[in-house]
Structures are given as structure tokens and as C-alpha cells.
Design a protein around this motif. Structure first.
Motif, PDB file in Angstrom:
ATOM      1  N   LEU A   1      42.795  45.629  30.218  1.00  0.00           N
ATOM      2  CA  LEU A   1      43.758  45.831  31.295  1.00  0.00           C
ATOM      3  C   LEU A   1      44.408  47.186  31.041  1.00  0.00           C
TER       4      LEU A   1
ATOM      5  N   ASN B   1      49.309  46.931  33.151  1.00  0.00           N
ATOM      6  CA  ASN B   1      50.284  46.217  32.320  1.00  0.00           C
ATOM      7  C   ASN B   1      51.718  46.509  32.768  1.00  0.00           C
TER       8      ASN B   1
ATOM      9  N   LEU C   1      52.836  43.879  26.690  1.00  0.00           N
ATOM     10  CA  LEU C   1      53.965  43.122  27.241  1.00  0.00           C
ATOM     11  C   LEU C   1      54.870  42.533  26.154  1.00  0.00           C
TER      12      LEU C   1
ATOM     13  N   PRO D   1      46.434  46.922  24.857  1.00  0.00           N
ATOM     14  CA  PRO D   1      47.514  46.751  25.825  1.00  0.00           C
ATOM     15  C   PRO D   1      47.398  45.459  26.638  1.00  0.00           C
ATOM     16  N   ALA D   2      46.171  45.015  26.893  1.00  0.00           N
ATOM     17  CA  ALA D   2      45.989  43.798  27.694  1.00  0.00           C
ATOM     18  C   ALA D   2      46.707  42.601  27.080  1.00  0.00           C
ATOM     19  N   THR D   3      46.770  42.535  25.763  1.00  0.00           N
ATOM     20  CA  THR D   3      47.418  41.388  25.116  1.00  0.00           C
ATOM     21  C   THR D   3      48.691  41.753  24.362  1.00  0.00           C
TER      22      THR D   3
END
Length: 187
Positions: A125, A130, A81, A76-78
Motif C-alpha cells: 500500500l 496510507n 498507521l 507502510p502497508a502494515t
């Protein structure tokens, strides 16, 4: 070395850039995104297994092609989004640990999530962080639905526990109702 110096020799030019990363499988025209968050390990795989069950259930064939897209998100960190970018609605599926018995299904109001500093997530993250970032950046879809399935062992065994696997049929029912509602609302 050929590809570095001349990656598109047939046309002599690069393909047009889209708002989605060229290495991403995300279709920018799918307004509804169903995103399974997790990993292939243990009960943490519930997001991915749920996406597989949705894809094989036939429920998506009742909606216009390209209107709904499914994704597996391990980072999810990368990745979260970009997966949310351009969506009008997103349905997130993730394992959770809240102290209730494994396999419990809960629809979580996005307002309940708090991005707290110092929390540790196996995803880097956290999902809450996020979503808070997406909100600040104006990237959060108009409609956001979050489905949490209580998990037991997040790693180790390659498959889901029977309790967590048992949450899939009711989850599919919830996702089906959500999709029908979204399409009715969009007219």
C-alpha cells in the motif's frame, strides 16, 4: 509450549494492553514522530539512513526526552498507521522518483499526494494511500511534513549513491528547523 500455556508465570497475569501493538517499539507518549520509510537496499535506504543521521547528529538532545521518537518503516502497508497513532506531528522521509536528478530534496505538501488506484509501490500500500486511510480514520496527525529525496537505483547495491547521500546534510537542516518550529508553536 510453556509460553503458550502460561506466558506470564511470575505475575499470573498479562501486562496491560496499550493502544500500540505490544510487539511494536512505538512509544504512545512521543507526540512528534520522525519516520524514515524505505529498505536497506540501494537508494531506497535513504529514509533509514536519514533516521540514523538524525539520531547521531545530537539534534534530538535539545528537545525533551520522550517528545520526539524516530522510526524506520519498511512496510507502510502494515506499519505506518500504528507509527502515526497518537502523534500530534509526523515528519516522513522517503525516496521518490519524479524525474529530477538523484539527491534532489523536496518538501511535499500532503495535499499534493493522491492515493490513486492501480499505482504500484514497493511498499505494498503506497504512502499516499496510507495517509488517505489515516485521514479517513481520523488518525492523521495535526501536522504532517513529508520530505522526498529523489533516488536513482532503488535496489541492488547495499549503500546509497553519492548523489543521494549528499541530500542528508540539507535534510538534517530542514528537520532541525521543523522540530524547532513545532516546539515553538506548542509553546
Amino acid at each position: 509450549m510453556h509460553f503458550v500455556r502460561d506466558p506470564f508465570p511470575e505475575t499470573g497475569r498479562a501486562p496491560p494492553m496499550s493502544p500500540i501493538s505490544p510487539i511494536s517499539p512505538i512509544s504512545p507518549i512521543s507526540p512528534i514522530r520522525i519516520i524514515g520509510i524505505g529498505s536497506p537496499f540501494g537508494d531506497d535506504g535513504i529514509g533509514w539512513i536519514a533516521i540514523e543521521a538524525i539520531e547521531h547528529s545530537g539534534m534530538l538532545s535539545r528537545f525533551p526526552a520522550e517528545a520526539v521518537a524516530t522510526f524506520r518503516c519498511s512496510q507502510p502497508a502494515t506499519d505506518l498507521l500504528p507509527m502515526l497513532t497518537g502523534a500530534t506531528a509526523a515528519l516522513l522521509i522517503d525516496g521518490m522518483k519524479s524525474g529530477v536528478p538523484p539527491g534532489a530534496l523536496r518538501k511535499i505538501d500532503p495535499g499534493e499526494l493522491r492515493a490513486e488506484a492501480g499505482k504500484i509501490s514497493s511498499h505494498g500500500l503506497s504512502v499516499a494511500e496510507n495517509l488517505a486511510l489515516a485521514r479517513v480514520l481520523g488518525m492523521l496527525p495535526e501536522k504532517l511534513m513529508i520530505y522526498g529525496i529523489e533516488i536513482g537505483d532503488a535496489g541492488g547495491d547495499p549503500g546509497l549513491s553519492s548523489d543521494v547521500r549528499g541530500a542528508i546534510p540539507p535534510l538534517l537542516g530542514e528537520i532541525d528547523v521543523a522540530l524547532c518550529t513545532l516546539f515553538q508553536e506548542s509553546g
